[in-house]
Design a protein around this motif. Sequence first.
Motif, PDB file in Angstrom:
ATOM      1  N   ARG A  96     -17.806  44.969  33.350  1.00 46.25           N
ATOM      2  CA  ARG A  96     -17.855  46.341  32.833  1.00 46.25           C
ATOM      3  C   ARG A  96     -17.682  47.366  33.945  1.00 46.25           C
ATOM      4  NH1 ARG A  96     -23.109  44.565  32.790  1.00 46.25           N
ATOM      5  NH2 ARG A  96     -24.617  45.906  33.841  1.00 46.25           N
ATOM      6  N   MET A  97     -18.082  47.021  35.157  1.00 43.13           N
ATOM      7  CA  MET A  97     -17.891  47.921  36.297  1.00 43.13           C
ATOM      8  C   MET A  97     -16.397  48.051  36.631  1.00 43.13           C
ATOM      9  SD  MET A  97     -19.463  47.451  40.064  1.00 43.13           S
ATOM     10  CE  MET A  97     -18.622  48.138  41.463  1.00 43.13           C
ATOM     11  N   ARG A  98     -15.690  46.924  36.634  1.00 43.21           N
ATOM     12  CA  ARG A  98     -14.241  46.968  36.888  1.00 43.21           C
ATOM     13  C   ARG A  98     -13.521  47.746  35.787  1.00 43.21           C
ATOM     14  NH1 ARG A  98     -15.738  42.097  39.160  1.00 43.21           N
ATOM     15  NH2 ARG A  98     -15.618  40.841  37.287  1.00 43.21           N
ATOM     16  N   GLU A  99     -13.942  47.538  34.547  1.00 44.09           N
ATOM     17  CA  GLU A  99     -13.328  48.266  33.426  1.00 44.09           C
ATOM     18  C   GLU A  99     -13.585  49.769  33.544  1.00 44.09           C
ATOM     19  OE1 GLU A  99     -15.110  46.201  30.168  1.00 44.09           O
ATOM     20  OE2 GLU A  99     -13.732  44.494  30.349  1.00 44.09           O
ATOM     21  N   TYR A 100     -14.782  50.142  33.959  1.00 43.35           N
ATOM     22  CA  TYR A 100     -15.108  51.559  34.160  1.00 43.35           C
ATOM     23  C   TYR A 100     -14.203  52.147  35.246  1.00 43.35           C
ATOM     24  CZ  TYR A 100     -17.682  55.726  35.569  1.00 43.35           C
ATOM     25  OH  TYR A 100     -18.023  57.011  35.896  1.00 43.35           O
ATOM     26  N   ASN A 101     -14.042  51.430  36.356  1.00 40.34           N
ATOM     27  CA  ASN A 101     -13.177  51.911  37.443  1.00 40.34           C
ATOM     28  C   ASN A 101     -11.741  52.092  36.958  1.00 40.34           C
ATOM     29  OD1 ASN A 101     -15.289  51.957  39.247  1.00 40.34           O
ATOM     30  ND2 ASN A 101     -14.806  49.978  40.140  1.00 40.34           N
ATOM     31  N   GLN A 102     -11.262  51.163  36.120  1.00 35.90           N
ATOM     32  CA  GLN A 102      -9.909  51.274  35.585  1.00 35.90           C
ATOM     33  C   GLN A 102      -9.787  52.486  34.653  1.00 35.90           C
ATOM     34  OE1 GLN A 102      -9.413  47.398  33.851  1.00 35.90           O
ATOM     35  NE2 GLN A 102      -8.706  46.495  35.777  1.00 35.90           N
ATOM     36  N   ARG A 103     -10.809  52.730  33.818  1.00 35.68           N
ATOM     37  CA  ARG A 103     -10.785  53.900  32.929  1.00 35.68           C
ATOM     38  C   ARG A 103     -10.739  55.192  33.725  1.00 35.68           C
ATOM     39  NH1 ARG A 103     -15.004  51.269  30.215  1.00 35.68           N
ATOM     40  NH2 ARG A 103     -16.508  52.781  31.044  1.00 35.68           N
ATOM     41  N   VAL A 104     -11.578  55.284  34.758  1.00 31.23           N
ATOM     42  CA  VAL A 104     -11.624  56.498  35.574  1.00 31.23           C
ATOM     43  C   VAL A 104     -10.288  56.711  36.280  1.00 31.23           C
ATOM     44  CG1 VAL A 104     -12.699  57.539  37.610  1.00 31.23           C
ATOM     45  CG2 VAL A 104     -14.114  56.491  35.845  1.00 31.23           C
ATOM     46  N   ALA A 105      -9.699  55.629  36.821  1.00 31.19           N
ATOM     47  CA  ALA A 105      -8.408  55.743  37.503  1.00 31.19           C
ATOM     48  C   ALA A 105      -7.316  56.173  36.523  1.00 31.19           C
ATOM     49  CB  ALA A 105      -8.041  54.422  38.167  1.00 31.19           C
ATOM     50  N   ALA A 106      -7.342  55.625  35.308  1.00 32.32           N
ATOM     51  CA  ALA A 106      -6.336  55.999  34.308  1.00 32.32           C
ATOM     52  C   ALA A 106      -6.481  57.468  33.915  1.00 32.32           C
ATOM     53  CB  ALA A 106      -6.461  55.109  33.075  1.00 32.32           C
ATOM     54  N   GLU A 107      -7.711  57.936  33.759  1.00 32.14           N
ATOM     55  CA  GLU A 107      -7.935  59.353  33.435  1.00 32.14           C
ATOM     56  C   GLU A 107      -7.450  60.253  34.559  1.00 32.14           C
ATOM     57  OE1 GLU A 107     -12.121  59.619  32.639  1.00 32.14           O
ATOM     58  OE2 GLU A 107     -11.950  58.439  30.802  1.00 32.14           O
ATOM     59  N   ARG A 108      -7.678  59.821  35.788  1.00 21.34           N
ATOM     60  CA  ARG A 108      -7.245  60.613  36.942  1.00 21.34           C
ATOM     61  C   ARG A 108      -5.721  60.670  37.002  1.00 21.34           C
ATOM     62  NH1 ARG A 108     -10.417  59.053  42.111  1.00 21.34           N
ATOM     63  NH2 ARG A 108     -12.042  60.169  41.039  1.00 21.34           N
ATOM     64  N   ARG A 109      -5.063  59.528  36.735  1.00 20.11           N
ATOM     65  CA  ARG A 109      -3.592  59.518  36.738  1.00 20.11           C
ATOM     66  C   ARG A 109      -3.044  60.383  35.608  1.00 20.11           C
ATOM     67  NH1 ARG A 109      -4.372  54.147  38.075  1.00 20.11           N
ATOM     68  NH2 ARG A 109      -4.244  53.493  35.913  1.00 20.11           N
ATOM     69  N   ALA A 110      -3.706  60.328  34.443  1.00 21.07           N
ATOM     70  CA  ALA A 110      -3.231  61.099  33.287  1.00 21.07           C
ATOM     71  C   ALA A 110      -3.337  62.598  33.534  1.00 21.07           C
ATOM     72  CB  ALA A 110      -4.029  60.720  32.044  1.00 21.07           C
ATOM     73  N   SER A 111      -4.405  63.005  34.212  1.00 25.62           N
ATOM     74  CA  SER A 111      -4.555  64.431  34.494  1.00 25.62           C
ATOM     75  C   SER A 111      -3.599  64.870  35.594  1.00 25.62           C
ATOM     76  CB  SER A 111      -5.998  64.763  34.875  1.00 25.62           C
ATOM     77  OG  SER A 111      -6.325  64.169  36.110  1.00 25.62           O
ATOM     78  N   GLY A 112      -3.178  63.925  36.423  1.00 25.47           N
ATOM     79  CA  GLY A 112      -2.214  64.221  37.487  1.00 25.47           C
ATOM     80  C   GLY A 112      -2.828  65.006  38.622  1.00 25.47           C
ATOM     81  N   PRO A 113      -2.162  64.985  39.756  1.00 26.60           N
ATOM     82  CA  PRO A 113      -2.675  65.736  40.894  1.00 26.60           C
ATOM     83  C   PRO A 113      -2.480  67.232  40.675  1.00 26.60           C
ATOM     84  CG  PRO A 113      -0.537  64.836  41.420  1.00 26.60           C
ATOM     85  CD  PRO A 113      -0.917  64.308  40.063  1.00 26.60           C
ATOM     86  N   PRO A 114      -3.270  68.043  41.352  1.00 20.76           N
ATOM     87  CA  PRO A 114      -3.046  69.474  41.226  1.00 20.76           C
ATOM     88  C   PRO A 114      -1.651  69.820  41.726  1.00 20.76           C
ATOM     89  CG  PRO A 114      -4.648  69.008  42.961  1.00 20.76           C
ATOM     90  CD  PRO A 114      -4.332  67.721  42.293  1.00 20.76           C
ATOM     91  N   ALA A 115      -1.045  70.789  41.106  1.00 16.38           N
ATOM     92  CA  ALA A 115       0.307  71.171  41.496  1.00 16.38           C
ATOM     93  C   ALA A 115       0.321  71.689  42.930  1.00 16.38           C
ATOM     94  CB  ALA A 115       0.831  72.245  40.560  1.00 16.38           C
ATOM     95  N   PRO A 116       1.244  71.179  43.754  1.00 15.16           N
ATOM     96  CA  PRO A 116       1.301  71.677  45.120  1.00 15.16           C
ATOM     97  C   PRO A 116       1.804  73.109  45.134  1.00 15.16           C
ATOM     98  CG  PRO A 116       3.114  70.166  44.713  1.00 15.16           C
ATOM     99  CD  PRO A 116       2.245  70.167  43.489  1.00 15.16           C
ATOM    100  N   PRO A 117       1.458  73.839  46.166  1.00 17.48           N
ATOM    101  CA  PRO A 117       1.962  75.209  46.241  1.00 17.48           C
ATOM    102  C   PRO A 117       3.492  75.206  46.270  1.00 17.48           C
ATOM    103  CG  PRO A 117       0.597  74.658  48.159  1.00 17.48           C
ATOM    104  CD  PRO A 117       0.677  73.457  47.303  1.00 17.48           C
ATOM    105  N   ARG A 118       4.046  76.305  45.887  1.00 17.02           N
ATOM    106  CA  ARG A 118       5.502  76.426  45.878  1.00 17.02           C
ATOM    107  C   ARG A 118       6.049  76.114  47.259  1.00 17.02           C
ATOM    108  NH1 ARG A 118       8.476  80.154  42.108  1.00 17.02           N
ATOM    109  NH2 ARG A 118      10.573  80.125  42.904  1.00 17.02           N
ATOM    110  N   GLY A 119       7.051  75.257  47.306  1.00 14.45           N
ATOM    111  CA  GLY A 119       7.631  74.901  48.599  1.00 14.45           C
ATOM    112  C   GLY A 119       7.014  73.642  49.189  1.00 14.45           C
ATOM    113  N   GLY A 120       6.194  72.883  48.433  1.00 14.57           N
ATOM    114  CA  GLY A 120       5.668  71.618  48.946  1.00 14.57           C
ATOM    115  C   GLY A 120       4.178  71.650  49.185  1.00 14.57           C
ATOM    116  N   LEU A 121       3.751  70.909  50.196  1.00 16.40           N
ATOM    117  CA  LEU A 121       2.331  70.751  50.497  1.00 16.40           C
ATOM    118  C   LEU A 121       1.770  71.974  51.213  1.00 16.40           C
ATOM    119  CD1 LEU A 121       2.497  67.082  51.861  1.00 16.40           C
ATOM    120  CD2 LEU A 121       1.799  67.811  49.584  1.00 16.40           C
TER     121      LEU A 121
END
Length: 186
Positions: A96-121
Amino acid sequence: MGWFSRRKRTDGGAVVSDREAHRADLKALEEFAATRRGVEAYVEPATTVTQTTVLLVASDGEWTRKRVASPKVAADFARRHRLPIYDANRVGYPQRMREYNQRVAAERRASGPPAPPRGGLSPSQFAALMILETVAGAEPLGREPSREDMERIWKIARAKAHPDRRGGDRSDWDKVEDAARTLDLQ
């Protein structure tokens, strides 16, 4: 006597732990156990890098890990809070711990990283990427690398900087982990 000579060291001279277990660690474990259902304790023995730790896993798989002074302190904590306690080396970690880690990682991927500022990093993100590239020994990725490229460099840097591969030296490991947080890769 210097500051660093007071730290616990292995026979090879590596620092055993970057800090001792504190009351705050036990308080955090108590708070976790009191606010979650079906909590179990897993004792992890001391290594060349860390002290003995206790991993608490709730029924939904959510978990927390904190340092404790000894396995006896961990056993006393579990008995006081009426938690089942296991030796992590003997029984492993619950699915259940591994499954929880997979759920959290999937939610993080689904939300995506914050948009980088215009022009890159941003400048701080670019500096963090340079740290990862340096530790990994990789060619520069440029101002607008893909998330997959940054994750690839991060994984290489983590493998090269891991304290177990460097006799307990955490200096590059800490830099890599800080850089990954700055780039929102963790």
